[in-house]
Design a protein around this motif. Sequence first.
Motif, PDB file in Angstrom:
ATOM      1  N   HIS A  53      40.700  33.508  34.534  1.00 35.48           N
ATOM      2  CA  HIS A  53      39.952  33.968  35.705  1.00 35.48           C
ATOM      3  C   HIS A  53      39.958  35.493  35.734  1.00 35.48           C
ATOM      4  O   HIS A  53      40.932  36.141  35.347  1.00 35.48           O
ATOM      5  CB  HIS A  53      40.566  33.438  37.002  1.00 35.48           C
ATOM      6  CG  HIS A  53      39.922  34.000  38.231  1.00 35.48           C
ATOM      7  ND1 HIS A  53      38.684  33.584  38.682  1.00 35.48           N
ATOM      8  CD2 HIS A  53      40.328  34.982  39.078  1.00 35.48           C
ATOM      9  CE1 HIS A  53      38.364  34.271  39.771  1.00 35.48           C
ATOM     10  NE2 HIS A  53      39.342  35.123  40.028  1.00 35.48           N
ATOM     11  N   ASP A  54      38.849  36.059  36.220  1.00 35.81           N
ATOM     12  CA  ASP A  54      38.745  37.500  36.436  1.00 35.81           C
ATOM     13  C   ASP A  54      37.709  37.710  37.541  1.00 35.81           C
ATOM     14  O   ASP A  54      36.843  36.852  37.755  1.00 35.81           O
ATOM     15  CB  ASP A  54      38.294  38.209  35.142  1.00 35.81           C
ATOM     16  CG  ASP A  54      38.426  39.732  35.231  1.00 35.81           C
ATOM     17  OD1 ASP A  54      39.486  40.249  34.827  1.00 35.81           O
ATOM     18  OD2 ASP A  54      37.483  40.386  35.723  1.00 35.81           O
ATOM     19  N   ILE A  55      37.795  38.836  38.239  1.00 33.86           N
ATOM     20  CA  ILE A  55      36.802  39.106  39.286  1.00 33.86           C
ATOM     21  C   ILE A  55      35.417  39.320  38.685  1.00 33.86           C
ATOM     22  O   ILE A  55      34.408  39.215  39.385  1.00 33.86           O
ATOM     23  CB  ILE A  55      37.198  40.317  40.155  1.00 33.86           C
ATOM     24  CG1 ILE A  55      37.421  41.574  39.297  1.00 33.86           C
ATOM     25  CG2 ILE A  55      38.443  40.007  40.976  1.00 33.86           C
ATOM     26  CD1 ILE A  55      37.621  42.838  40.111  1.00 33.86           C
ATOM     27  N   LYS A  56      35.366  39.602  37.382  1.00 36.88           N
ATOM     28  CA  LYS A  56      34.099  39.715  36.669  1.00 36.88           C
ATOM     29  C   LYS A  56      33.970  38.509  35.733  1.00 36.88           C
ATOM     30  O   LYS A  56      34.603  38.479  34.676  1.00 36.88           O
ATOM     31  CB  LYS A  56      34.052  41.015  35.857  1.00 36.88           C
ATOM     32  CG  LYS A  56      34.146  42.282  36.706  1.00 36.88           C
ATOM     33  CD  LYS A  56      34.158  43.523  35.822  1.00 36.88           C
ATOM     34  CE  LYS A  56      34.259  44.792  36.646  1.00 36.88           C
ATOM     35  NZ  LYS A  56      34.323  46.011  35.774  1.00 36.88           N
ATOM     36  N   PRO A  57      33.172  37.516  36.097  1.00 37.01           N
ATOM     37  CA  PRO A  57      33.074  36.298  35.272  1.00 37.01           C
ATOM     38  C   PRO A  57      32.709  36.573  33.821  1.00 37.01           C
ATOM     39  O   PRO A  57      33.179  35.860  32.920  1.00 37.01           O
ATOM     40  CB  PRO A  57      31.975  35.493  35.978  1.00 37.01           C
ATOM     41  CG  PRO A  57      32.061  35.920  37.408  1.00 37.01           C
ATOM     42  CD  PRO A  57      32.395  37.387  37.354  1.00 37.01           C
ATOM     43  N   GLU A  58      31.903  37.616  33.581  1.00 33.93           N
ATOM     44  CA  GLU A  58      31.503  37.908  32.202  1.00 33.93           C
ATOM     45  C   GLU A  58      32.688  38.282  31.320  1.00 33.93           C
ATOM     46  O   GLU A  58      32.632  38.141  30.090  1.00 33.93           O
ATOM     47  CB  GLU A  58      30.451  39.019  32.165  1.00 33.93           C
ATOM     48  CG  GLU A  58      30.909  40.376  32.689  1.00 33.93           C
ATOM     49  CD  GLU A  58      30.746  40.579  34.185  1.00 33.93           C
ATOM     50  OE1 GLU A  58      30.789  41.740  34.632  1.00 33.93           O
ATOM     51  OE2 GLU A  58      30.573  39.570  34.911  1.00 33.93           O
ATOM     52  N   ALA A  59      33.787  38.743  31.931  1.00 32.10           N
ATOM     53  CA  ALA A  59      34.974  39.109  31.159  1.00 32.10           C
ATOM     54  C   ALA A  59      35.604  37.894  30.486  1.00 32.10           C
ATOM     55  O   ALA A  59      36.319  38.027  29.491  1.00 32.10           O
ATOM     56  CB  ALA A  59      35.997  39.806  32.047  1.00 32.10           C
ATOM     57  N   GLY A  60      35.355  36.720  31.026  1.00 29.49           N
ATOM     58  CA  GLY A  60      35.948  35.523  30.458  1.00 29.49           C
ATOM     59  C   GLY A  60      35.181  34.916  29.305  1.00 29.49           C
ATOM     60  O   GLY A  60      35.718  34.062  28.577  1.00 29.49           O
ATOM     61  N   LYS A  61      33.941  35.350  29.091  1.00 28.96           N
ATOM     62  CA  LYS A  61      33.087  34.700  28.090  1.00 28.96           C
ATOM     63  C   LYS A  61      33.674  34.685  26.676  1.00 28.96           C
ATOM     64  O   LYS A  61      33.673  33.642  26.019  1.00 28.96           O
ATOM     65  CB  LYS A  61      31.703  35.343  28.094  1.00 28.96           C
ATOM     66  CG  LYS A  61      30.887  35.010  29.338  1.00 28.96           C
ATOM     67  CD  LYS A  61      29.514  35.671  29.326  1.00 28.96           C
ATOM     68  CE  LYS A  61      28.730  35.319  30.588  1.00 28.96           C
ATOM     69  NZ  LYS A  61      27.407  35.984  30.628  1.00 28.96           N
TER      70      LYS A  61
END
Length: 313
Positions: A29-37
């Motif tokens: 999880h991260d506040i920026k969903p794109e960071a998890g891709k």
Amino acid sequence: MIVGFIGLGMMGANAARNILRAGYPMVVHDIKPEAGKPLIEAGAKWADTPAEVMQQADVVVTMVYGPKEITQVVSGADGFLSTSCEGKFWIDLTTSSPKLMRELAAEFKAKGGGPVDAPVTGSVDAAIRGDMPMFVGGEDQDVEKVRPIIEAMGEVRRVGAYGNGYVAKLVNNQLWKIHAAAIGEAMVAAKLSGLDPEVWWEVMKGGAADSFVLQHDVPSIFAGHYDPSFPIALCLKDLSLIEELLVETGNRCELTRATHERFREAGERYGMGAGEMTVCKVIEDDAGIDLRVEGDWVAPWKVQHPTETKKAD
């Protein structure tokens, strides 16, 4: 064990990737969903909130910006404490306030969890390689239970009870920032006095002036990028936490405050996103000289994990 990871910035994403390499199932999880891709593409699953991470994982690792962010992750509306923590473990890598973190850890423990603090030192290249020195505090049985996960990210340096890891990290960074600021003054004085910067660097290493900063960070000055993988904004956040600790202990802190002021000046001149070693550029620019040195200076964020290096070979 299923491992959760919250905080997928440059350091966190690389630390999480090394846990994946070690074979642990992962939810992120991260506040920026794109960071998890990138991690999802490598096999991790996504969770929408910290509470969902805690629900799905046996061990949760956090590495977020600072006290405000970790408080939200733990005790916010969708934080850890909003769900069951019984039998779960929490490893925190955040640079934060020891006082605050001991309070949050006590709440987590009261809900049946095992807190371990393991703030890291080194740089992004250590996070990529998986050999970050980690200041590990907590109860012995908790640390031993999660030791393999910590060792997937770096090297365990045991510091005693929970909270001591945060203290070790802050005083570590205190010396780091003081060294960084002092190096600028020394390099410029040496060049103005006729000593070539690269010669100066080579003869300083291994002697009384040596430090990790001297060994690791001077090439970022030679290259002219000043290492933006650790920006001035983070330096100032850390220095504020360091001063807070020194005030709490009643300790003198003139050197730390002078260093803090130099980093503030660097931020004002070059922006909060500028690299940490722009604290040296302040002195360089005021002297009207250039410390650039030709060479193949590999940027820390371009280092490869050992397995990737072997594949390239």
